[in-house]
Design a protein around this motif. Sequence first.
Motif, PDB file in Angstrom:
ATOM      1  N   UNK A 167       0.830  -1.198   0.000  1.00 36.46           N
ATOM      2  CA  UNK A 167       0.000   0.000   0.000  1.00 36.46           C
ATOM      3  C   UNK A 167       0.868   1.254   0.000  1.00 36.46           C
ATOM      4  N   UNK A 168       2.025   1.181   0.652  1.00 35.64           N
ATOM      5  CA  UNK A 168       2.944   2.326   0.630  1.00 35.64           C
ATOM      6  C   UNK A 168       3.492   2.535  -0.786  1.00 35.64           C
ATOM      7  N   UNK A 169       3.752   1.441  -1.493  1.00 34.46           N
ATOM      8  CA  UNK A 169       4.146   1.563  -2.893  1.00 34.46           C
ATOM      9  C   UNK A 169       3.027   2.217  -3.704  1.00 34.46           C
ATOM     10  N   UNK A 170       1.788   1.921  -3.349  1.00 29.06           N
ATOM     11  CA  UNK A 170       0.650   2.524  -4.047  1.00 29.06           C
ATOM     12  C   UNK A 170       0.564   4.033  -3.811  1.00 29.06           C
ATOM     13  N   UNK A 171       1.032   4.496  -2.659  1.00 33.94           N
ATOM     14  CA  UNK A 171       1.064   5.939  -2.428  1.00 33.94           C
ATOM     15  C   UNK A 171       1.984   6.614  -3.439  1.00 33.94           C
ATOM     16  N   UNK A 172       3.150   6.002  -3.691  1.00 33.47           N
ATOM     17  CA  UNK A 172       4.060   6.539  -4.701  1.00 33.47           C
ATOM     18  C   UNK A 172       3.424   6.436  -6.085  1.00 33.47           C
ATOM     19  N   UNK A 198       5.247   8.128   0.157  1.00 31.95           N
ATOM     20  CA  UNK A 198       5.036   6.683   0.291  1.00 31.95           C
ATOM     21  C   UNK A 198       6.275   5.968   0.795  1.00 31.95           C
ATOM     22  N   UNK A 199       7.464   6.513   0.518  1.00 30.10           N
ATOM     23  CA  UNK A 199       8.703   5.947   1.059  1.00 30.10           C
ATOM     24  C   UNK A 199       8.776   6.214   2.564  1.00 30.10           C
ATOM     25  N   UNK A 200       8.337   7.404   2.994  1.00 31.50           N
ATOM     26  CA  UNK A 200       8.302   7.704   4.421  1.00 31.50           C
ATOM     27  C   UNK A 200       7.345   6.766   5.159  1.00 31.50           C
TER      28      UNK A 200
END
Length: 347
Positions: free
Chosen positions: A58-63, A223-225
């Motif tokens: 999901x964090x990858x999806x933020x990027x 998204x990396x944060x």
Amino acid sequence: MMPRSLPADPLMLQEARQTPDAIARQLSENAQAADALAAVLRERRPPYAVTIARGSSDHACTVLKYALETELSLPVASLGPSVHTLYGTRLDLRGALVIAVSQSGASPDVVENVRMARESGALTVALVNVEDSELAHSAEFVLPLRCGEERAVAATKSYLASLTAFLPVIAALGPDDRLRAALDGLPDALRRTLELEDAANALAARYRFAQNLLILARGLHYGVAQEAALKLKETSGIHAEAYSAAEFSHGPKRLLAEGLPLLGFASDDAAWPATEAAYADLREGGADLRTLGPAAGSTLRTPGTGHGLTDTVPSALAFYLFAAHLALGRGLDPDAPPLLSKVTKTR
């Protein structure tokens, strides 16, 4: 009871170091599939996109959200899997681009939502490492991550490959060739990032005794944060939280009065001037802030790639080196976080 010995070279570090080759393999072997998907998107032109994922994915999806919105002007929303699996609602996703991201492709709620989206008339795409998974079979299109087996509980190369898997599609649809050129040079930039491992270890030593840590970023690096905060919880038991550098002053800044340290991601893109100004303000107020990223003056400066989107990948890789060494410095095994397993299946 004798204390458990720490691995001399944990799987987390070994697998992070495999990233340059994994990304090179992905870009080469997915080229035909990416071009085919780009051709379909030119013809079908979705009005918006939806992402489906959990955890690191999901964090990858933020990027990916920032990528689709900044490069293609395509609005992106994150779908809550429970809306369908627990509440029984079938969303009207006709014409939408639906992108599901999963290392294992085994989480039932992600699979069920992709099936629902496809049945409702969405164009469904799976970014998945296990190519013979339920998720891969459920989606109309598949862009494999091409990571090979990932054994460490804490995902590294699979998250990084999730950042890049859809970028060739965006590059084919985008307004210029900058992203394509940046992707071509990315494996080399990642190899140069691995040369920063000693510097990452030195930076980690500053946080050896931290119990709490605030992670700041803005724009493409946000998204990396988010991923960084999760990894610190997983591997070091640190209560870490990610905040937008723009939102941090709207209340969370109060935490600085308690002496909480900060780690800020320093991008080299349109978000950096505003982010740099926010960091300068925090330092003037006495904040303990170190930075990581491609911007000039970063505490741990990562190689630039020629594009803000691909810059996120060396930043995340350098952070993984930092996180693994931080865990080791705290006397913890980053490969054996308590209470966690490699695959989590939610419904």
